[in-house]
Design an enzyme around this catalytic site. Structure first.
Site, PDB file in Angstrom:
ATOM      1  N   SER A   1       0.836  -1.202   0.000  1.00 34.71           N
ATOM      2  CA  SER A   1       0.000   0.000   0.000  1.00 34.71           C
ATOM      3  C   SER A   1       0.873   1.255   0.000  1.00 34.71           C
ATOM      4  O   SER A   1       2.077   1.180   0.215  1.00 34.71           O
ATOM      5  CB  SER A   1      -0.918  -0.010   1.233  1.00 34.71           C
ATOM      6  OG  SER A   1      -0.143   0.073   2.409  1.00 34.71           O
TER       7      SER A   1
ATOM      8  N   ASP B   1      -1.085 -14.617   0.120  1.00 36.66           N
ATOM      9  CA  ASP B   1      -1.322 -14.248   1.513  1.00 36.66           C
ATOM     10  C   ASP B   1      -2.435 -15.145   2.055  1.00 36.66           C
ATOM     11  O   ASP B   1      -3.589 -14.741   2.142  1.00 36.66           O
ATOM     12  CB  ASP B   1      -1.716 -12.774   1.607  1.00 36.66           C
ATOM     13  CG  ASP B   1      -1.779 -12.270   3.047  1.00 36.66           C
ATOM     14  OD1 ASP B   1      -1.335 -13.005   3.950  1.00 36.66           O
ATOM     15  OD2 ASP B   1      -2.265 -11.147   3.262  1.00 36.66           O
TER      16      ASP B   1
END
EC number: 2.4.2.57
Length: 502
Positions: free
Chosen positions: A200, A257
């Site tokens: 991010s 993930d």
């Protein structure tokens, strides 16, 4: 037979992983091979590292990369020898086959991973195995506890509170800068450890670092937390559940993930901080990590199941994550918006409502107010200025300037403002496009880079109105960010009349 007492020197290269650089003659004598792993031993403690061979290194010298030096500590000499099959290798193969592991097997496996006896390919296979052979609740608990046991545990002697968001939404990093002082202002202990950004434009630690220092040792953190009742620090400097840092690094490389590993990583870090009351935030929506409510509920059930096993009082909030939080994306811009909101006691509804909702759930967990009353108390604390006063204390204890003002925070010098191409209503702001463009502009490494939004979904605009402004430190980065916004159609504007029928 290992060569004894190789003199330690600092390596001048950084290959991105722990490595030991040896003269070819020493490597041959040791029986270690370039590209494979060896055990580097200091005072009886061995750490795995990749072997690099370089004839420019003097004989009987071991050049160690920075990360390896930090893990081994202060060593004048080291021993180096080939790595045999680690004791946990049978357990490792068992997990890959889909079989369940015992608590003892996980403890041994995680200890060997932290010691560096598994390479990235093997760690990747362990992570991927969780996608096609999901960990049962009991097994996931074993993994979490093993991750905690291999690192530091900070104890406070009283209940510890925390709020953790799984992230994935641009602008989300500043929420903690409101939640922590709101909660701490009522005396609850909330020493929040946060990560830096992975994919991010800003992590909470990146944003807080604009205002104060975030890297501290465990004892420093302990003492500071008891003084201020709240902290926002970087967890990476604390050696909490160190296996998590290894897993995250590999996850970034392979783009995987697994939900079970996400739960394990988050809860291991919380247990290492002695957190006993925890609110989990699951942002959900288009462009977020979690796409819809059913997926969020499944993940919430995994968190709650482990909370019961680990004796953590927990509530899980499924929050709207379909567009950026607040109006800013990037460390400096988000620090500005958080500070402005705390000083005024009000701000963007998406930021204020989320922060007060999460802080309110903490108050309810702590018995400060009955269920359903936490939100109003949190809003009252924010409006009264008590949260801002507490935030000043937190900044000061973290060695920042408590008198800093939003306008003191410097932004990157290059700017471009995207304007509305037509009259209409903003019907979508694309999370992925905003994140990609903000990172292209230089965030989070360049703290002054990012995106300032001027509109939100539902705003009515006229042609030429500003939609957003990009900040970057170079023309090259600015142009790339603009290109990405254009390519992904970051802000969608629709006309008021959708269709006319005869």
């Amino acid at each position: 037979m290992p060569v004894k007492g190789l003199k330690v020197e600092a390596a001048s290269i950084d290959p991105g992983h722990d490595a030991v650089i040896l003269n070819p003659r020493d490597a041959e004598h040791l029986g270690v091979v370039a590209g494979l792993r060896a055990s580097v031993v200091c005072r009886g403690r061995g750490v795995g590292a990749v072997v690099i061979v370089d004839p420019r290194v003097p004989e009987r010298v071991a050049q160690l990369t920075k990360g390896l030096v930090e893990r081994l500590g202060d060593c004048d000499t080291v021993d180096v020898h080939p790595i045999d099959v680690p004791p946990s290798f049978d357990a490792f193969k068992k997990r890959l086959s889909g079989a369940r592991l015992s608590a003892a097997e996980y403890k041994m496996l995680i200890a060997d991973i932290v010691a560096g006896y598994y390479d990235d390919a093997q760690i990747a296979s362990f992570l991927v195995s969780q996608l096609y052979s999901k960990l049962a609740d009991e097994e996931l608990e074993h993994l979490i506890r093993a991750m905690v046991e291999t690192g530091e545990v900070v104890k406070f002697g009283e209940p510890v509170y925390d709020v953790h968001s799984i992230g994935g939404v641009p602008g989300n990093s500043k929420v903690a800068l409101l939640v922590v002082p709101i909660v701490a202002s009522r005396g609850l202990l909330i020493p929040k450890t946060s990560s830096r950004a992975i994919t991010s434009p800003a992590g909470t630690a990146d944003t807080m670092e604009v205002l104060a220092k975030v890297a501290f040792k465990p004892q420093e953190l302990h003492d500071m937390a008891l003084r201020a009742r709240g902290l926002i620090v970087w967890g990476g400097a604390l050696n909490l559940a160190p296996a998590d840092d290894i897993f995250v690094r590999v996850e970034r490389r392979i783009g995987v993930d697994p939900p079970t590993q996400m739960v394990a990583s988050i809860l291991a870090k919380k247990l290492a901080m002695s957190v006993s009351r925890l609110v989990i935030d699951l942002p959900t929506g288009r462009g977020a990590k979690v796409q819809d409510e059913s997926e969020a509920e499944l993940l919430a059930s995994m968190f709650l199941a482990q909370a019961g096993r680990l004796n953590i009082a927990m509530r899980v909030a499924i929050t709207f994550g379909g567009e950026p939080i607040g109006f800013s994306v990037g460390p400096a811009l988000e620090a500005r918006e958080a500070l402005q909101t705390l000083m005024k006691g009000d701000g963007a509804s998406s930021l204020v409502e989320k922060a007060c909702s999460l802080a309110g759930l903490v108050f309810e967990l702590g018995g400060v107010v009955p269920r359903g009353r936490g939100y109003s108390l949190a809003c009252e604390i924010l409006r009264s200025g008590a949260a801002y006063r507490k935030f000043r204390e937190i900044i000061e204890v973290q060695e920042g300037d408590p008198d800093i003002k939003p306008e003191d925070i410097k932004l990157a010098p290059k700017q471009f403002t995207l304007e509305a191409p037509r009259d209409g209503i903003v019907t979508m702001i694309d999370n992925r496009a905003i994140s990609l463009a903000a990172r292209a502009a230089g965030a989070p490494e360049d703290k002054g880079a990012g995106i300032q939004l001027h509109v939100k979904t539902g705003y009515r605009v006229r042609k030429g109105d500003p939609l957003l402004t990009i900040y970057a430190s170079s023309d090259t980065r600015l142009h790339e960010a603009v290109r990405l916004l254009d390519e992904y159609n970051a802000v969608l504007i629709e006309g008021v009349v959708v269709k006319v029928l005869p």
